[in-house]
Design a protein around this motif. Structure first.
Motif, PDB file in Angstrom:
ATOM      1  N   PHE A  21       4.975   7.672   0.426  1.00 46.59           N
ATOM      2  CA  PHE A  21       4.112   6.482   0.387  1.00 46.59           C
ATOM      3  C   PHE A  21       4.997   5.281   0.139  1.00 46.59           C
ATOM      4  O   PHE A  21       6.094   5.404  -0.408  1.00 46.59           O
ATOM      5  CB  PHE A  21       3.074   6.629  -0.729  1.00 46.59           C
ATOM      6  CG  PHE A  21       3.681   6.818  -2.073  1.00 46.59           C
ATOM      7  CD1 PHE A  21       3.978   8.097  -2.557  1.00 46.59           C
ATOM      8  CD2 PHE A  21       4.012   5.733  -2.878  1.00 46.59           C
ATOM      9  CE1 PHE A  21       4.564   8.265  -3.798  1.00 46.59           C
ATOM     10  CE2 PHE A  21       4.604   5.905  -4.115  1.00 46.59           C
ATOM     11  CZ  PHE A  21       4.869   7.182  -4.568  1.00 46.59           C
ATOM     12  N   ARG A  23       5.980   2.557  -1.942  1.00 43.73           N
ATOM     13  CA  ARG A  23       5.733   2.294  -3.366  1.00 43.73           C
ATOM     14  C   ARG A  23       5.343   0.847  -3.592  1.00 43.73           C
ATOM     15  O   ARG A  23       4.678   0.501  -4.552  1.00 43.73           O
ATOM     16  CB  ARG A  23       6.973   2.610  -4.187  1.00 43.73           C
ATOM     17  CG  ARG A  23       8.179   1.768  -3.775  1.00 43.73           C
ATOM     18  CD  ARG A  23       9.378   2.034  -4.607  1.00 43.73           C
ATOM     19  NE  ARG A  23       9.857   3.391  -4.394  1.00 43.73           N
ATOM     20  CZ  ARG A  23      10.410   4.132  -5.362  1.00 43.73           C
ATOM     21  NH1 ARG A  23      10.482   3.650  -6.580  1.00 43.73           N
ATOM     22  NH2 ARG A  23      10.843   5.349  -5.132  1.00 43.73           N
ATOM     23  N   LYS A  26       1.610   0.658  -2.909  1.00 47.85           N
ATOM     24  CA  LYS A  26       0.841   1.454  -3.885  1.00 47.85           C
ATOM     25  C   LYS A  26       0.823   0.722  -5.222  1.00 47.85           C
ATOM     26  O   LYS A  26      -0.226   0.590  -5.838  1.00 47.85           O
ATOM     27  CB  LYS A  26       1.523   2.823  -4.046  1.00 47.85           C
ATOM     28  CG  LYS A  26       0.709   3.849  -4.790  1.00 47.85           C
ATOM     29  CD  LYS A  26       1.052   5.253  -4.276  1.00 47.85           C
ATOM     30  CE  LYS A  26       0.179   6.311  -4.900  1.00 47.85           C
ATOM     31  NZ  LYS A  26       0.402   6.366  -6.374  1.00 47.85           N
ATOM     32  N   TYR A  27       1.963   0.232  -5.684  1.00 42.15           N
ATOM     33  CA  TYR A  27       1.981  -0.373  -7.015  1.00 42.15           C
ATOM     34  C   TYR A  27       1.843  -1.888  -6.930  1.00 42.15           C
ATOM     35  O   TYR A  27       1.983  -2.574  -7.918  1.00 42.15           O
ATOM     36  CB  TYR A  27       3.301  -0.018  -7.723  1.00 42.15           C
ATOM     37  CG  TYR A  27       3.505   1.470  -7.875  1.00 42.15           C
ATOM     38  CD1 TYR A  27       2.488   2.261  -8.378  1.00 42.15           C
ATOM     39  CD2 TYR A  27       4.688   2.077  -7.483  1.00 42.15           C
ATOM     40  CE1 TYR A  27       2.656   3.619  -8.491  1.00 42.15           C
ATOM     41  CE2 TYR A  27       4.865   3.438  -7.610  1.00 42.15           C
ATOM     42  CZ  TYR A  27       3.840   4.208  -8.111  1.00 42.15           C
ATOM     43  OH  TYR A  27       4.012   5.552  -8.232  1.00 42.15           O
ATOM     44  N   ILE A  29       3.758  -4.250  -5.728  1.00 39.12           N
ATOM     45  CA  ILE A  29       4.928  -5.085  -6.058  1.00 39.12           C
ATOM     46  C   ILE A  29       5.120  -6.066  -4.907  1.00 39.12           C
ATOM     47  O   ILE A  29       5.131  -5.676  -3.751  1.00 39.12           O
ATOM     48  CB  ILE A  29       6.182  -4.209  -6.218  1.00 39.12           C
ATOM     49  CG1 ILE A  29       5.929  -3.147  -7.294  1.00 39.12           C
ATOM     50  CG2 ILE A  29       7.375  -5.030  -6.566  1.00 39.12           C
ATOM     51  CD1 ILE A  29       6.953  -2.060  -7.291  1.00 39.12           C
ATOM     52  N   LYS A  30       5.251  -7.333  -5.239  1.00 41.33           N
ATOM     53  CA  LYS A  30       5.310  -8.323  -4.161  1.00 41.33           C
ATOM     54  C   LYS A  30       6.742  -8.789  -3.922  1.00 41.33           C
ATOM     55  O   LYS A  30       7.097  -9.197  -2.853  1.00 41.33           O
ATOM     56  CB  LYS A  30       4.455  -9.557  -4.541  1.00 41.33           C
ATOM     57  CG  LYS A  30       2.965  -9.354  -4.349  1.00 41.33           C
ATOM     58  CD  LYS A  30       2.578  -9.630  -2.903  1.00 41.33           C
ATOM     59  CE  LYS A  30       1.071  -9.496  -2.705  1.00 41.33           C
ATOM     60  NZ  LYS A  30       0.570  -8.194  -3.200  1.00 41.33           N
ATOM     61  N   TYR A  31       7.576  -8.761  -4.978  1.00 44.28           N
ATOM     62  CA  TYR A  31       8.898  -9.378  -4.857  1.00 44.28           C
ATOM     63  C   TYR A  31       9.939  -8.380  -5.321  1.00 44.28           C
ATOM     64  O   TYR A  31       9.796  -7.758  -6.367  1.00 44.28           O
ATOM     65  CB  TYR A  31       8.937 -10.627  -5.732  1.00 44.28           C
ATOM     66  CG  TYR A  31      10.303 -11.251  -5.870  1.00 44.28           C
ATOM     67  CD1 TYR A  31      10.994 -11.224  -7.075  1.00 44.28           C
ATOM     68  CD2 TYR A  31      10.941 -11.830  -4.765  1.00 44.28           C
ATOM     69  CE1 TYR A  31      12.242 -11.781  -7.198  1.00 44.28           C
ATOM     70  CE2 TYR A  31      12.201 -12.385  -4.871  1.00 44.28           C
ATOM     71  CZ  TYR A  31      12.842 -12.356  -6.096  1.00 44.28           C
ATOM     72  OH  TYR A  31      14.090 -12.900  -6.212  1.00 44.28           O
ATOM     73  N   PHE A  39      16.245  -0.567 -10.297  1.00 41.34           N
ATOM     74  CA  PHE A  39      15.216  -0.379  -9.280  1.00 41.34           C
ATOM     75  C   PHE A  39      15.850  -0.280  -7.899  1.00 41.34           C
ATOM     76  O   PHE A  39      15.489   0.564  -7.089  1.00 41.34           O
ATOM     77  CB  PHE A  39      14.244  -1.567  -9.334  1.00 41.34           C
ATOM     78  CG  PHE A  39      13.133  -1.475  -8.352  1.00 41.34           C
ATOM     79  CD1 PHE A  39      13.017  -2.398  -7.324  1.00 41.34           C
ATOM     80  CD2 PHE A  39      12.206  -0.464  -8.435  1.00 41.34           C
ATOM     81  CE1 PHE A  39      11.987  -2.307  -6.409  1.00 41.34           C
ATOM     82  CE2 PHE A  39      11.170  -0.357  -7.523  1.00 41.34           C
ATOM     83  CZ  PHE A  39      11.067  -1.284  -6.508  1.00 41.34           C
TER      84      PHE A  39
ATOM     85  N   ASN B  96       5.879 -15.637  -4.874  1.00 40.18           N
ATOM     86  CA  ASN B  96       5.907 -14.307  -5.505  1.00 40.18           C
ATOM     87  C   ASN B  96       7.067 -14.217  -6.472  1.00 40.18           C
ATOM     88  O   ASN B  96       6.961 -13.659  -7.554  1.00 40.18           O
ATOM     89  CB  ASN B  96       6.071 -13.229  -4.425  1.00 40.18           C
ATOM     90  CG  ASN B  96       4.889 -13.240  -3.498  1.00 40.18           C
ATOM     91  OD1 ASN B  96       3.783 -13.539  -3.941  1.00 40.18           O
ATOM     92  ND2 ASN B  96       5.118 -12.984  -2.237  1.00 40.18           N
ATOM     93  N   ALA B  97       8.211 -14.805  -6.069  1.00 37.19           N
ATOM     94  CA  ALA B  97       9.407 -14.698  -6.911  1.00 37.19           C
ATOM     95  C   ALA B  97       9.198 -15.470  -8.213  1.00 37.19           C
ATOM     96  O   ALA B  97       9.505 -14.979  -9.297  1.00 37.19           O
ATOM     97  CB  ALA B  97      10.600 -15.273  -6.162  1.00 37.19           C
ATOM     98  N   TYR B 100       6.992 -13.554 -10.339  1.00 43.80           N
ATOM     99  CA  TYR B 100       7.683 -12.369 -10.862  1.00 43.80           C
ATOM    100  C   TYR B 100       8.549 -12.758 -12.051  1.00 43.80           C
ATOM    101  O   TYR B 100       8.497 -12.157 -13.118  1.00 43.80           O
ATOM    102  CB  TYR B 100       8.550 -11.782  -9.756  1.00 43.80           C
ATOM    103  CG  TYR B 100       9.470 -10.684 -10.199  1.00 43.80           C
ATOM    104  CD1 TYR B 100      10.770 -10.981 -10.625  1.00 43.80           C
ATOM    105  CD2 TYR B 100       9.059  -9.360 -10.233  1.00 43.80           C
ATOM    106  CE1 TYR B 100      11.619  -9.981 -11.043  1.00 43.80           C
ATOM    107  CE2 TYR B 100       9.902  -8.352 -10.657  1.00 43.80           C
ATOM    108  CZ  TYR B 100      11.182  -8.671 -11.056  1.00 43.80           C
ATOM    109  OH  TYR B 100      12.020  -7.683 -11.479  1.00 43.80           O
ATOM    110  N   PHE B 109       6.503  -6.243 -17.822  1.00 42.59           N
ATOM    111  CA  PHE B 109       5.894  -5.876 -16.551  1.00 42.59           C
ATOM    112  C   PHE B 109       4.750  -4.918 -16.793  1.00 42.59           C
ATOM    113  O   PHE B 109       4.926  -3.909 -17.450  1.00 42.59           O
ATOM    114  CB  PHE B 109       6.953  -5.186 -15.673  1.00 42.59           C
ATOM    115  CG  PHE B 109       7.070  -5.906 -14.363  1.00 42.59           C
ATOM    116  CD1 PHE B 109       7.591  -7.184 -14.347  1.00 42.59           C
ATOM    117  CD2 PHE B 109       6.605  -5.341 -13.202  1.00 42.59           C
ATOM    118  CE1 PHE B 109       7.668  -7.875 -13.166  1.00 42.59           C
ATOM    119  CE2 PHE B 109       6.680  -6.033 -12.006  1.00 42.59           C
ATOM    120  CZ  PHE B 109       7.216  -7.300 -11.992  1.00 42.59           C
ATOM    121  N   VAL B 111       2.878  -3.327 -14.336  1.00 40.13           N
ATOM    122  CA  VAL B 111       2.924  -2.140 -13.441  1.00 40.13           C
ATOM    123  C   VAL B 111       4.311  -1.531 -13.565  1.00 40.13           C
ATOM    124  O   VAL B 111       5.309  -2.187 -13.370  1.00 40.13           O
ATOM    125  CB  VAL B 111       2.606  -2.560 -11.992  1.00 40.13           C
ATOM    126  CG1 VAL B 111       3.529  -3.649 -11.529  1.00 40.13           C
ATOM    127  CG2 VAL B 111       2.672  -1.374 -11.072  1.00 40.13           C
TER     128      VAL B 111
END
Lengths: 87, 117
Positions: A21, A23, A26-27, A29-31, A39, B96-97, B100, B109, B111
């Motif tokens: 999938f 990730r 699913k989670y 995360i945009k950036y 990571f 987005n940055a 973030y 964070f 998530v």
């Protein structure tokens, strides 16, 4: 033909790989930050090279974001260009 | 006024107050260009993953700021002229940055990637 080598007519069926999938979707995360190395390391193999999409399971949009982030991290010596990574 | 993030690697031989002085210098430079500093985050001495100019360690500094686009060109010239700087990188931050970075700074964070996988 080595004597003990058994030749199967059909290839042995490996166990079904788990469904991959993206990730990021699913989670949510945009950036992809080029600064958090842990990571990014998930997307590198032992030599520090980028994993292809079929292995990392990313969608195209996020795979490009990851590759940009990794290249930035390499530029700023956060990630090595080539190494035998201690992964 | 766009938001930018500057990451700079200084030579490791830099003393503590020189490091602070050069930080101050660039922050003032941005303020003078009618920019605004959002956040300055010195990482300090870190080992590089490959030697740059025969040095294996460097002092990292991350500086997030808002500035008009013209200021960036001048900032780049300043950075190139400064010989204490081994390497620098200016990245433009999209929404987005920025969000973030904001979330990372206060409140960590929510998530976590490997939460349930």
């Amino acid at each position: 033909m080595a004597k003990n080598e058994i030749k199967y007519l059909t290839a042995i069926k490996q166990e079904k790989p788990k469904k991959k999938f993206c990730r990021f979707k699913k989670y949510g995360i945009k950036y992809v930050d080029y600064k958090d190395i842990e990571f990014l390391k998930k997307f590198l193999n032992e030599q520090g090279k980028l994993l292809p999409r079929r292995l990392s399971g990313n969608s195209l949009k996020y795979q490009r974001k990851v590759s940009d982030a990794v290249k930035k991290a390499r530029q700023m010596a956060l990630l090595p260009y080539v190494t035998d990574l201690m992964k | 006024m766009n938001s930018y993030e500057l990451m700079v690697i200084f030579t490791p031989v830099l003393s503590e107050e020189d490091f602070k002085a050069s930080q101050k210098k660039y922050e003032d430079f941005i303020a003078e260009q009618s920019g605004a500093t959002v956040h300055s985050n010195p990482w300090g001495l870190k080992s590089l993953s490959y030697p740059i100019q025969k040095k294996t360690t460097g002092i990292y500094w991350i500086f997030e700021f808002n500035a008009p686009a013209e200021a960036i060109e001048k900032l780049k010239i300043q950075l190139l002229r400064d010989e204490q700087v081994l390497r620098h990188m200016i990245t433009r931050l999209d929404k987005n940055a920025v969000e973030y970075n904001y979330r990372k700074r206060n409140g960590g964070f929510a998530v976590t990637e490997k939460a349930e996988a």
